[in-house]
Scaffold this motif. Structure first.
Motif, PDB file in Angstrom:
ATOM      1  N   ARG A 197      -1.715   6.827   3.862  1.00  0.00           N
ATOM      2  CA  ARG A 197      -1.235   8.213   3.700  1.00  0.00           C
ATOM      3  C   ARG A 197      -1.283   8.965   5.035  1.00  0.00           C
ATOM      4  O   ARG A 197      -0.342   9.695   5.387  1.00  0.00           O
ATOM      5  CB  ARG A 197      -2.095   8.915   2.641  1.00  0.00           C
ATOM      6  N   LYS A 198      -2.366   8.796   5.786  1.00  0.00           N
ATOM      7  CA  LYS A 198      -2.531   9.541   7.033  1.00  0.00           C
ATOM      8  C   LYS A 198      -1.608   9.027   8.128  1.00  0.00           C
ATOM      9  O   LYS A 198      -1.047   9.822   8.884  1.00  0.00           O
ATOM     10  CB  LYS A 198      -3.992   9.457   7.498  1.00  0.00           C
ATOM     11  N   LYS A 199      -1.433   7.723   8.207  1.00  0.00           N
ATOM     12  CA  LYS A 199      -0.731   7.138   9.349  1.00  0.00           C
ATOM     13  C   LYS A 199       0.770   6.954   9.126  1.00  0.00           C
ATOM     14  O   LYS A 199       1.536   6.915  10.088  1.00  0.00           O
ATOM     15  CB  LYS A 199      -1.345   5.771   9.687  1.00  0.00           C
ATOM     16  N   PHE A 200       1.184   6.816   7.872  1.00  0.00           N
ATOM     17  CA  PHE A 200       2.580   6.439   7.627  1.00  0.00           C
ATOM     18  C   PHE A 200       3.393   7.487   6.860  1.00  0.00           C
ATOM     19  O   PHE A 200       4.599   7.560   7.033  1.00  0.00           O
ATOM     20  CB  PHE A 200       2.636   5.117   6.840  1.00  0.00           C
ATOM     21  N   ILE A 201       2.741   8.258   6.012  1.00  0.00           N
ATOM     22  CA  ILE A 201       3.498   9.131   5.119  1.00  0.00           C
ATOM     23  C   ILE A 201       3.540  10.542   5.690  1.00  0.00           C
ATOM     24  O   ILE A 201       2.530  11.252   5.705  1.00  0.00           O
ATOM     25  CB  ILE A 201       2.892   9.129   3.696  1.00  0.00           C
ATOM     26  N   ARG A 247       0.830  -1.212   0.000  1.00  0.00           N
ATOM     27  CA  ARG A 247       0.000   0.000   0.000  1.00  0.00           C
ATOM     28  C   ARG A 247       0.864   1.262   0.000  1.00  0.00           C
ATOM     29  O   ARG A 247       0.493   2.277  -0.588  1.00  0.00           O
ATOM     30  CB  ARG A 247      -0.945  -0.019   1.200  1.00  0.00           C
ATOM     31  N   LEU A 248       2.004   1.199   0.680  1.00  0.00           N
ATOM     32  CA  LEU A 248       2.910   2.341   0.666  1.00  0.00           C
ATOM     33  C   LEU A 248       3.424   2.618  -0.742  1.00  0.00           C
ATOM     34  O   LEU A 248       3.494   3.774  -1.179  1.00  0.00           O
ATOM     35  CB  LEU A 248       4.093   2.080   1.606  1.00  0.00           C
ATOM     36  N   ILE A 249       3.785   1.568  -1.463  1.00  0.00           N
ATOM     37  CA  ILE A 249       4.296   1.742  -2.827  1.00  0.00           C
ATOM     38  C   ILE A 249       3.234   2.392  -3.704  1.00  0.00           C
ATOM     39  O   ILE A 249       3.515   3.330  -4.467  1.00  0.00           O
ATOM     40  CB  ILE A 249       4.741   0.380  -3.403  1.00  0.00           C
ATOM     41  N   LEU A 250       1.991   1.936  -3.594  1.00  0.00           N
ATOM     42  CA  LEU A 250       0.914   2.516  -4.391  1.00  0.00           C
ATOM     43  C   LEU A 250       0.646   3.968  -3.997  1.00  0.00           C
ATOM     44  O   LEU A 250       0.469   4.843  -4.854  1.00  0.00           O
ATOM     45  CB  LEU A 250      -0.360   1.682  -4.224  1.00  0.00           C
ATOM     46  N   ALA A 251       0.613   4.234  -2.691  1.00  0.00           N
ATOM     47  CA  ALA A 251       0.347   5.598  -2.224  1.00  0.00           C
ATOM     48  C   ALA A 251       1.466   6.552  -2.635  1.00  0.00           C
ATOM     49  O   ALA A 251       1.205   7.667  -3.099  1.00  0.00           O
ATOM     50  CB  ALA A 251       0.162   5.607  -0.710  1.00  0.00           C
ATOM     51  N   LEU A 252       2.710   6.120  -2.482  1.00  0.00           N
ATOM     52  CA  LEU A 252       3.842   6.968  -2.857  1.00  0.00           C
ATOM     53  C   LEU A 252       3.861   7.227  -4.350  1.00  0.00           C
ATOM     54  O   LEU A 252       4.226   8.322  -4.802  1.00  0.00           O
ATOM     55  CB  LEU A 252       5.156   6.314  -2.417  1.00  0.00           C
TER      56      LEU A 252
END
Length: 989
Positions: free
Chosen positions: A650-654, A617-622
């Motif tokens: 996005r809210k919790k990690f980025i 999910r991080l890869i997709l969001a980034l």
């Protein structure tokens, strides 16, 4: 362990001493080399390496030469054998260390939770502190996993105690108000806010929002926010001795949670988080109010000037032949002295011509200034004046300089008389004039009343006072209580400077004695000027002459360099082997090799999702953020993740910190995996420049760019010679590039050690030269206005020295000023190095609005001396001019790839929230560095083949760059298969 090692450092830290050599005994082969490498590593780090890869090859080679064995033997050294553990025991005994126990770990956990964490809760920083503590105690630290557990345990213990202590300091009234704010969901909808209306209620979302565009409405909104937060009445000692880094971490956590999550926390945690949020927001809103005030005061004058210019342009008609007209009028008047104007002059010069003559005179005389000031007064009186009482009620202005105290007094008088409807101030009131009213504005402020007595026009006095206030706020000669960027400038300096003076001087590598400092610079000036003077007659590219009674430098362009002949073939081969590689796959492949997504830690207390799901999910969001396509469009791809899942990530990690950590890991991986035969030796040079991006304008960051036209923001890049960007930052179009340049050099947080920085004309100034020298960097600009540069003399009484440089030589440097302010300059340089305040906030002190500041004058003198040294080398060395130009071309190439990657929404940053703008910029930075990383591996795989490597010429290697994208497809469906890999050989990674 650091990556790049100079020979002097290797000699200092890894030379084998005789007593250490005796330990080797009869050891031989890989055992001999492995033992001594472990010994020197432990001596330097006070721990043993977790793996062989942690030890740089250059260290192994240096040690191997001393014991006369091959460095490749270290690959055969078994770090899981009994011999290895025997070696560790022998080394521990030699240095007087012992193995750690559970009791040691518990003691350090307790010590850490009580004494250190309040400064920084970053895990990497805590681990470094833990290792240092073990070293001081002569204890071998436990495994990396155990050290991580110690850091987490200490942080948990500290936070539990910290939350309880903070909660106990809060009054019941403060808690009640905070509760009402996280329950109240009503928001104001009207643009017209009455700051005195107690029935206006702000929601928590309102308090989290950024200010809108510049205007009175934004001023009133921010005032309402500030009043609301101040009603909470947080204790003054709530966060004493707590680093702002720690408080910002808790504020970010509040920003990432919705109200339902906040209300579910235990009371100590909930109210500590809210207190941290409100404490920082109070300072941020105060800063925003000051920014709005500064911009509005500026706007009043600018809009008046534009309106008058437009009227004058419409009315203006230039009259040709004025001399001939004047002659005819004078002749007619002399021949008919008793005649009537209408009968004598109008037949010669008609009435319309005379009207045009009068208008032309008015437009070029003092009437222009009077008209501008009249419009300013009207605009201020009818609209902007409403903000004055609110601003003066909510902000407390102060100054540390007696020279500027009259402005504070003037503001108090304005506040006193605001509601008194008189045209003039009272005769009995002592009104400050000097230091408040500029000489050119006295006629507009001081008038004569009906009795012929001089009186001060109250409205005009308010306008000029606000204009003076703006100038002094910008250079921080006047500051505001409760602000952050505009706080007391003395708080920007390190508070322990006097007690740790020698340590700070040593960190900057500057001598304690000002005479030694001056002597070294003076010698460098003599050497540079002498070398340039001797070389001038033989310098075909540089000519010095006199033009318009001024010195003039002419620098001829360098000859074009030979074109690389094989790069197109290399790019075609990349395209053949990896055709239309998806940009999303490049991001994925980079993470599978580097694991940069491990840098993204949750803002919540725990990670409940498994790490593989988070990674995907991080890869997709980034990708959605870095390409500007957005999370909604990316969520429509074939990967099984929906929009809500990506939004949660996005809210919790980025956030900014996690993104910068991830970028650093990518940069370090690029530097580590480069093949020296292809890319050359590790560089200590980078170039920096900015690029304009379009952006929404309902915020304080976006400005109209005079040069590039259109509204937008600037992104300032620091890029090293092989197209790897080590740092990026978002800035306004009008903010200083000098401060952005210095910040990037100091805060890039990568393994690269920067010693030289190339900039264009906007990234340099005399102050920039001075601070760069004090901080240990060589500033090397490409000067656009090279023709008017001057060289300063190192001493008085040498007017006849350097005969070939006479046209461009000017006055001597004022060394006495540097001598007097040397300690103060070091103090400001230390503040920049330690980051005790934002770089731009510190450099605000040293602008043209503060010319009389003695430290500013000294910095200018020092900058002139350092710039003279640079100019001597720049004019004398064509190779340096070429190097600077090549470095800046690398930045231009980096900028050209921005639009290829950041293609979504027309390349415009479509948000008004400052945090979201910064996240977009950093995501673009991360994605583009991933492209450089994968391209580096692809190119190295091709050039690992003998036929390709031998085909490359020196010009091909000179022009080789990993920032290519003809083989990359950024568009199409957003499909992500974590099991599918890009076929790149393992040995190139």
């Amino acid at each position: 362990m650091k990556r790049n090692w100079e020979l002097e450092e290797l000699i200092e830290h890894f030379t084998i001493m005789p007593n250490e050599m005796s330990l080797i005994g009869n050891k031989s082969g890989e055992t001999r080399l492995g033992f001594i490498v472990l010994l020197k590593f432990f001596q330097f780090e006070a721990r043993f390496p977790d793996s062989k890869h942690e030890i740089e090859k250059v260290i192994i080679e240096y040690i191997a030469k001393q014991i006369q064995v091959k460095s490749t033997l270290f690959e055969r050294y078994d770090m899981n054998s009994r011999t290895y553990y025997n070696h560790k025991a022998q080394i521990r005994d030699f240095f007087g260390f012992r193995e750690s126990t559970n009791e040691d770990a518990n003691n350090i956990t307790k010590w850490l939770s009580k004494r250190t964490i309040y400064k920084d809760t970053n895990t990497a920083t805590l681990k470094e502190i833990i290792y240092n503590k073990f070293r001081e105690s002569h204890i071998e630290p436990p495994s990396l996993d155990r050290v991580n557990r110690i850091a987490k345990s200490a942080m948990y213990s500290y936070e539990k105690q910290f939350f309880q202590e903070t909660y106990s300091k809060l009054s019941n009234e403060s808690i009640t108000i905070m509760d009402s704010l996280i329950v109240n969901l009503s928001a104001y909808e009207s643009n017209e806010i009455d700051c005195n209306d107690k029935n206006v209620h702000l929601s928590f979302s309102d308090l989290r929002s950024d200010p809108g565009r510049i205007g009175l409405e934004s001023i009133f909104r921010e005032i309402m926010k500030l009043k609301t937060i101040r009603q909470i009445n947080l204790p003054d000692n709530l966060f004493n001795n707590i680093s702002q880094k720690v408080i910002k971490k808790y504020k970010q956590r509040v920003a990432s949670e919705d109200l339902r999550e906040l209300r579910r926390h235990p009371e100590p945690l909930r109210y500590t988080l809210l207190s941290a949020f409100f404490w920082l927001r109070c300072r941020e809103i105060t800063d925003n109010l000051i920014e709005l005030l500064i911009q509005i005061i500026h706007r009043i004058g600018v809009r008046a000037e534009r309106k008058v210019e437009k009227e004058f342009i419409n009315d203006f008609k230039r009259v040709n032949g004025k001399t001939n007209i004047l002659f005819k009028m004078a002749d007619a008047a002399l021949n008919n002295p008793d005649g009537i104007v209408k009968e004598v002059l109008f037949p010669i010069v008609n009435e319309n011509t005379l009207t045009s003559l009068v208008k032309e005179f008015k437009n070029t005389g003092s009437a222009y200034k009077k008209k501008v000031y009249t419009l300013m007064r009207l605009s201020y009186a009818n609209h902007y004046r409403r903000m004055v009482p609110e601003i003066l009620d909510i902000l407390e202005f102060r100054s540390n300089n007696e020279v500027h105290k009259p402005i504070i007094k003037a503001l108090e008088i304005i506040r006193k008389y605001y509601n008194i409807g008189t045209h003039y101030f009272s005769n009995t009131e002592i009104i400050p004039i000097d230091g408040v009213i500029k000489p050119g504005m006295k006629d507009a402020v001081i008038e004569k009343d009906d009795n012929g007595q001089e009186r001060i026009n109250r409205m005009n006095y308010e306008i000029v006072t606000l204009q003076t206030l703006r100038d002094k706020l910008r250079c921080k000669e006047i500051w505001v209580i409760g602000a952050d960027r505009y706080r007391n400038p003395d708080e920007d300096l390190p508070i322990d400077f006097e007690n740790r003076r020698e340590e700070h001087y040593k960190a900057l590598k500057q001598p304690l004695n000002s005479e030694a400092f001056i002597s070294s610079i003076k010698d460098a000036m003599y050497n540079g000027l002498t070398k340039l003077d001797i070389g001038m007659p033989k310098n075909p590219k540089v000519r010095l002459s006199i033009k318009n009674n001024k010195g003039w430098i002419t620098v001829s362009p360098s000859d074009p360099q030979p074109e690389p002949v094989n790069l197109m073939k290399l790019k075609s081969e990349v395209m053949r082997q990896w055709p239309m590689t998806n940009l999303l796959d490049i991001l994925k492949e980079s993470d599978l090799r580097i694991s940069f997504t491990d840098s993204f830690k949750t803002m919540a207390a725990h990670e409940r999702l498994d790490r593989d799901t988070i990674q995907k999910r991080l890869i997709l969001a980034l990708y959605g953020l870095g390409t500007n396509t957005g999370l909604k469009r990316v969520s429509a791809g074939n990967h099984g993740e929906n929009y809500k899942d990506l939004l949660y990530i996005r809210k919790k990690f980025i956030n900014k910190d996690n993104l910068r950590n991830a970028i650093s890991s990518i940069v370090n991986a690029i530097l580590k995996n480069r093949v020296e035969d292809i890319w050359g030796e590790a560089t200590t040079t980078c170039a920096s420049d900015s690029k304009k991006f379009g952006a929404w304008d309902q915020n304080l960051m976006t400005e109209w760019h005079i040069r590039y036209r259109g509204r937008g923001v600037m992104i300032y890049w620091h890029v090293e010679k092989n197209s790897t960007c080590v740092y990026s930052q978002l800035k306004t179009c009008s903010s200083s590039e000098v401060s952005a340049m210095i910040e990037g050099l100091l805060k890039h947080c990568t393994d690269m050690e920067i010693e030289k920085n190339f900039v264009d004309s906007h990234g340099q100034s005399e102050v920039a030269f001075a601070f760069s020298h004090l901080l240990g960097f060589n500033l090397m600009p490409r000067l656009k206005a090279i023709y008017k540069q001057k060289l300063y003399r190192p001493d008085t009484g040498i007017s006849d020295a350097f005969p070939n440089l006479q046209p461009i030589l000017t006055r001597p440097i004022n060394w006495e000023l540097i001598r007097q302010q040397y300690d103060q300059m070091i103090k400001y340089a230390t503040a920049l190095r330690l980051g005790t305040a934002e770089t731009e906030a510190i450099l605000k002190r040293f602008t043209r609005n503060n010319l009389k500041h003695p430290t500013y004058q000294a910095l200018c003198e020092l900058g002139k001396a350092i710039k003279t040294i640079f100019l001597c080398e720049y004019l004398n060395s064509e190779s340096l001019r070429i190097e600077i130009n090549e470095g800046l071309n690398v930045v231009e190439n980096w900028n050209s790839a921005n639009s290829f990657i950041f293609y979504g929404k027309g390349g415009e940053i479509c948000t008004n929230r400052l945090e979201d703008q910064e996240i977009s910029v950093l995501s673009l930075h991360l994605l583009q560095n991933c492209l450089v990383y994968i391209n580096t591996l692809m190119i190295q795989q091709i050039l690992s083949q003998k036929k390709w490597y031998e085909m490359m010429t020196s010009e091909d290697f000179r022009a080789l760059t990993p920032l290519i994208y003809t083989h990359v497809n950024p568009y199409g469906n957003f499909d992500l298969d974590m099991s599918q890999r890009i076929p790149i050989d393992a040995y190139t990674a």
